[in-house]
Write an enzyme that holds these catalytic residues in place. Structure first.
Site, PDB file in Angstrom:
ATOM      1  N   GLY A 135       0.860  -1.198   0.000  1.00  0.00           N
ATOM      2  CA  GLY A 135       0.000   0.000   0.000  1.00  0.00           C
ATOM      3  C   GLY A 135       0.885   1.232   0.000  1.00  0.00           C
ATOM      4  O   GLY A 135       0.625   2.209   0.686  1.00  0.00           O
ATOM      5  N   GLY A 136       1.940   1.157  -0.815  1.00  0.00           N
ATOM      6  CA  GLY A 136       3.014   2.171  -0.757  1.00  0.00           C
ATOM      7  C   GLY A 136       2.724   3.458  -1.495  1.00  0.00           C
ATOM      8  O   GLY A 136       3.563   4.354  -1.520  1.00  0.00           O
ATOM      9  N   ASP A 161       0.607  -1.623  -4.681  1.00  0.00           N
ATOM     10  CA  ASP A 161      -0.580  -0.790  -4.457  1.00  0.00           C
ATOM     11  C   ASP A 161      -1.599  -1.186  -5.501  1.00  0.00           C
ATOM     12  O   ASP A 161      -1.401  -2.154  -6.249  1.00  0.00           O
ATOM     13  CB  ASP A 161      -0.243   0.714  -4.539  1.00  0.00           C
ATOM     14  CG  ASP A 161      -1.177   1.575  -3.682  1.00  0.00           C
ATOM     15  OD1 ASP A 161      -2.381   1.661  -4.018  1.00  0.00           O
ATOM     16  OD2 ASP A 161      -0.729   2.163  -2.684  1.00  0.00           O
ATOM     17  N   ASP A 177      -3.774  -6.439  -4.021  1.00  0.00           N
ATOM     18  CA  ASP A 177      -4.782  -6.058  -3.028  1.00  0.00           C
ATOM     19  C   ASP A 177      -4.331  -6.622  -1.686  1.00  0.00           C
ATOM     20  O   ASP A 177      -4.267  -7.846  -1.512  1.00  0.00           O
ATOM     21  CB  ASP A 177      -6.133  -6.654  -3.466  1.00  0.00           C
ATOM     22  CG  ASP A 177      -7.225  -6.381  -2.443  1.00  0.00           C
ATOM     23  OD1 ASP A 177      -6.922  -5.884  -1.343  1.00  0.00           O
ATOM     24  OD2 ASP A 177      -8.395  -6.693  -2.751  1.00  0.00           O
ATOM     25  N   PHE A 178      -4.009  -5.742  -0.740  1.00  0.00           N
ATOM     26  CA  PHE A 178      -3.421  -6.242   0.509  1.00  0.00           C
ATOM     27  C   PHE A 178      -4.414  -6.991   1.404  1.00  0.00           C
ATOM     28  O   PHE A 178      -4.051  -7.498   2.454  1.00  0.00           O
ATOM     29  CB  PHE A 178      -2.668  -5.152   1.278  1.00  0.00           C
ATOM     30  CG  PHE A 178      -3.382  -3.858   1.558  1.00  0.00           C
ATOM     31  CD1 PHE A 178      -4.671  -3.811   2.053  1.00  0.00           C
ATOM     32  CD2 PHE A 178      -2.697  -2.655   1.367  1.00  0.00           C
ATOM     33  CE1 PHE A 178      -5.295  -2.604   2.325  1.00  0.00           C
ATOM     34  CE2 PHE A 178      -3.312  -1.433   1.637  1.00  0.00           C
ATOM     35  CZ  PHE A 178      -4.618  -1.412   2.122  1.00  0.00           C
ATOM     36  N   ARG A 180       3.113   1.908   5.659  1.00  0.00           N
ATOM     37  CA  ARG A 180       3.156   3.275   6.196  1.00  0.00           C
ATOM     38  C   ARG A 180       1.767   3.905   6.070  1.00  0.00           C
ATOM     39  O   ARG A 180       1.211   3.973   4.982  1.00  0.00           O
ATOM     40  CB  ARG A 180       4.170   4.108   5.420  1.00  0.00           C
ATOM     41  CG  ARG A 180       4.256   5.570   5.841  1.00  0.00           C
ATOM     42  CD  ARG A 180       5.287   6.218   4.947  1.00  0.00           C
ATOM     43  NE  ARG A 180       5.550   7.590   5.230  1.00  0.00           N
ATOM     44  CZ  ARG A 180       5.164   8.602   4.447  1.00  0.00           C
ATOM     45  NH1 ARG A 180       4.416   8.390   3.372  1.00  0.00           N
ATOM     46  NH2 ARG A 180       5.504   9.825   4.729  1.00  0.00           N
ATOM     47  N   HIS A 228      -3.895   2.823  10.009  1.00  0.00           N
ATOM     48  CA  HIS A 228      -4.797   3.794  10.654  1.00  0.00           C
ATOM     49  C   HIS A 228      -6.031   4.107   9.784  1.00  0.00           C
ATOM     50  O   HIS A 228      -6.929   4.803  10.213  1.00  0.00           O
ATOM     51  CB  HIS A 228      -4.048   5.070  11.086  1.00  0.00           C
ATOM     52  CG  HIS A 228      -3.694   6.006   9.980  1.00  0.00           C
ATOM     53  ND1 HIS A 228      -3.385   7.339  10.200  1.00  0.00           N
ATOM     54  CD2 HIS A 228      -3.581   5.827   8.644  1.00  0.00           C
ATOM     55  CE1 HIS A 228      -3.118   7.910   9.056  1.00  0.00           C
ATOM     56  NE2 HIS A 228      -3.220   7.029   8.102  1.00  0.00           N
TER      57      HIS A 228
HETATM   58  C1  LIG Z   1      -2.844   6.452   3.431  1.00  0.00           C
HETATM   59  S1  LIG Z   1      -2.247   5.855   1.899  1.00  0.00           S
HETATM   60  C2  LIG Z   1      -0.556   5.536   2.313  1.00  0.00           C
HETATM   61  C3  LIG Z   1       0.332   5.465   1.121  1.00  0.00           C
HETATM   62  C4  LIG Z   1       1.804   5.256   1.421  1.00  0.00           C
HETATM   63  N1  LIG Z   1       2.024   4.075   2.239  1.00  0.00           N
HETATM   64  C5  LIG Z   1       2.375   6.494   2.081  1.00  0.00           C
HETATM   65  O1  LIG Z   1       2.622   6.454   3.293  1.00  0.00           O
HETATM   66  O2  LIG Z   1       2.569   7.506   1.393  1.00  0.00           O
HETATM   67  C6  LIG Z   1      -2.904   4.207   1.796  1.00  0.00           C
HETATM   68  C7  LIG Z   1      -2.547   3.494   0.526  1.00  0.00           C
HETATM   69  O3  LIG Z   1      -3.191   2.224   0.500  1.00  0.00           O
HETATM   70  C8  LIG Z   1      -3.596   1.961  -0.839  1.00  0.00           C
HETATM   71  N2  LIG Z   1      -4.683   0.966  -0.803  1.00  0.00           N
HETATM   72  C9  LIG Z   1      -5.956   1.142  -0.380  1.00  0.00           C
HETATM   73  N3  LIG Z   1      -6.629  -0.012  -0.448  1.00  0.00           N
HETATM   74  C10 LIG Z   1      -5.755  -0.943  -0.921  1.00  0.00           C
HETATM   75  C11 LIG Z   1      -5.864  -2.345  -1.182  1.00  0.00           C
HETATM   76  N4  LIG Z   1      -7.005  -3.021  -0.948  1.00  0.00           N
HETATM   77  N5  LIG Z   1      -4.768  -2.986  -1.616  1.00  0.00           N
HETATM   78  C12 LIG Z   1      -3.590  -2.310  -1.840  1.00  0.00           C
HETATM   79  N6  LIG Z   1      -3.427  -0.986  -1.600  1.00  0.00           N
HETATM   80  C13 LIG Z   1      -4.506  -0.310  -1.150  1.00  0.00           C
HETATM   81  C14 LIG Z   1      -4.031   3.312  -1.356  1.00  0.00           C
HETATM   82  O4  LIG Z   1      -4.075   3.357  -2.772  1.00  0.00           O
HETATM   83  C15 LIG Z   1      -2.976   4.217  -0.743  1.00  0.00           C
HETATM   84  O5  LIG Z   1      -1.872   4.364  -1.592  1.00  0.00           O
END
Ligand SMILES: C[S@@+](CC[C@H](N)C(=O)[O-])C[C@H]1O[C@@H](n2cnc3c(N)ncnc32)[C@H](O)[C@@H]1O
Length: 389
Positions: A227-228, A252, A272-273, A288, A292
């Protein structure tokens, strides 16, 4: 004995050169007391005005950015008049005059002569990409949700409803909604990438070379940023560890990866995490600001989806706020910010920032043992190092 003139003179001195007035601790105390003093001096009518118009600074900043008011002031050789600003922004002069009056009261612009305006340090700051993206994100993405929070808290809703969905009149969760709002999505991801740029990072308290790199070879997967987002962690990692053996992977949603940074040595993988982690035996699975966004049930599901992939050298690294169990006193630095962030999480995701005992319980339920929790900012940003039990 009270000496108002002395205080006035001191405040004027402070405003001339705030950076050199007292030490950091004293400046924090002056800010805290200054706000309390300002509220204490208010008449009830002024208190009402302050409260009811409290969202206007954000709205005015958004107009100033989006209607090219700040950029026009910045580009001009001298003060700009209403006709020039109206021409640049397309705003009708009468409403523009009220907007400029309001911006002046906020110290965002100054009226150098009658109806002739100059930029300030603040309007300049609002043109910086990070501030532009932050204002766009909070104004366009979050503000309708903030306005719906009280309804979510007061009325019974089904468990999938959030203030964000109610405010935006959508059934989609935040990340799905972003997919059909590309400008909002881009602003959000750039904001996530840049907002902490001036603060220490997890790499200041976690020695990647010794803690991840032992006996590593070129075929090892060293780091998976789950989810980077834009992939902002990988350049930081290569900077502190230029000769890192093995691979780094950014995961991501595919649509987010399309716009991610291109970094030498970083592979990208749509994943998809909430489903089983396909990359096995990585040295670190790093999250990161992901946890939350979710309640405990989903966080546990995400973490458990990594259990099968983790090998004997694998760690889970969670980069998130770890708030102290004993809440710090109200006036301590950062409390307003962390409390506001927690409310923003409630609005957008129906989640919250977590305290240390909450994290310990959560990771235990996910079958992980916390090896260490290391804080790296005064806002309780921390890296949680966890292993499989
Ligand atoms: C709050 S952002 C944090 C992004 C990054 N880790 C950072 O700190 O800049 C959460 C991330 O989770 C990704 N995300 C949301 N749902 C997801 C899923 N089911 N599988 C993978 N990534 C996902 C979003 O696209 C987003 O980039």
């Amino acid at each position: 004995m009270a000496a108002p003139q002395l205080l006035i003179d001191q405040l004027k001195l402070l405003i001339e050169s705030p950076e050199t007035y007292g030490n950091e601790e004293q400046r924090h105390e002056i800010k805290r007391l200054g706000r309390l003093a300002s509220v204490a001096l208010e008449a009830p009518f002024e208190t009402m005005q302050r409260l009811v118009y409290s969202l206007l600074p954000l709205v005015a900043a958004r107009i100033g950015q989006d209607c090219a008011l700040f950029s026009t002031l910045e580009a001009s050789q001298g003060p700009s008049d209403l006709a020039e600003l109206s021409g640049a922004s397309g705003l009708e002069p009468r409403i523009l005059e009220s907007i400029m009056d309001y911006l002046c009261t906020q110290g965002i612009v100054v009226e150098a002569e009658k109806q002739r305006y100059m930029p300030t340090k603040l309007s300049h700051l609002l043109l910086v990409p990070l501030f532009n993206d932050a204002v766009t994100h909070f104004h366009d993405n979050c503000l309708p949700g903030f306005a719906a929070l009280h309804r979510i808290l007061k009325e019974p809703w089904d468990s999938h409803m959030t203030a964000f969905k109610l405010g935006q009149h959508t059934d989609e969760d935040f990340y799905t909604w972003l997919e059909t709002h590309p400008a909002n999505q881009a602003a959000f991801h750039r904001f996530m990438e840049a907002q902490f740029a001036s603060l220490p990072t997890w790499l200041d308290v976690f020695d990647v070379k010794t803690e991840l790199g032992r006996d590593a070879g070129p075929t090892d997967i060293m780091f998976v940023d789950v989810g980077g987002g834009n992939g902002s962690q990988c350049p930081g990692l290569t900077k502190v560890w230029p000769d890192m053996p093995g691979k780094m992977i950014l995961q991501d949603k595919p649509q987010v990866l399309e716009k991610a940074l291109r970094v030498d040595g970083m592979e990208m993988m749509g994943h998809d995490f909430l489903t089983e982690q396909p990359v096995r035996d990585a040295r670190a699975y790093y999250f990161r600001q992901v946890m939350h966004n979710y309640d405990d049930k989903i966080c546990i599901a995400i973490l458990k989806a990594h259990g099968g992939a983790m090998g004997e050298h694998s760690v889970i690294l969670i980069d998130d706020k770890v708030l102290p169990d004993d809440g710090p006193p109200t006036g301590s630095p950062g409390v307003e910010y962390t409390a506001a962030l927690s409310l923003a999480m409630k609005v957008v995701f129906d989640s919250m920032e977590r305290r240390e005992s909450h994290w310990r319980d959560l990771l235990h339920r996910a079958g992980l043992a916390i090896q260490d929790i290391r804080k790296f900012t005064r806002f309780h940003d921390a890296i949680i190092v966890a292993r499989k039990v």
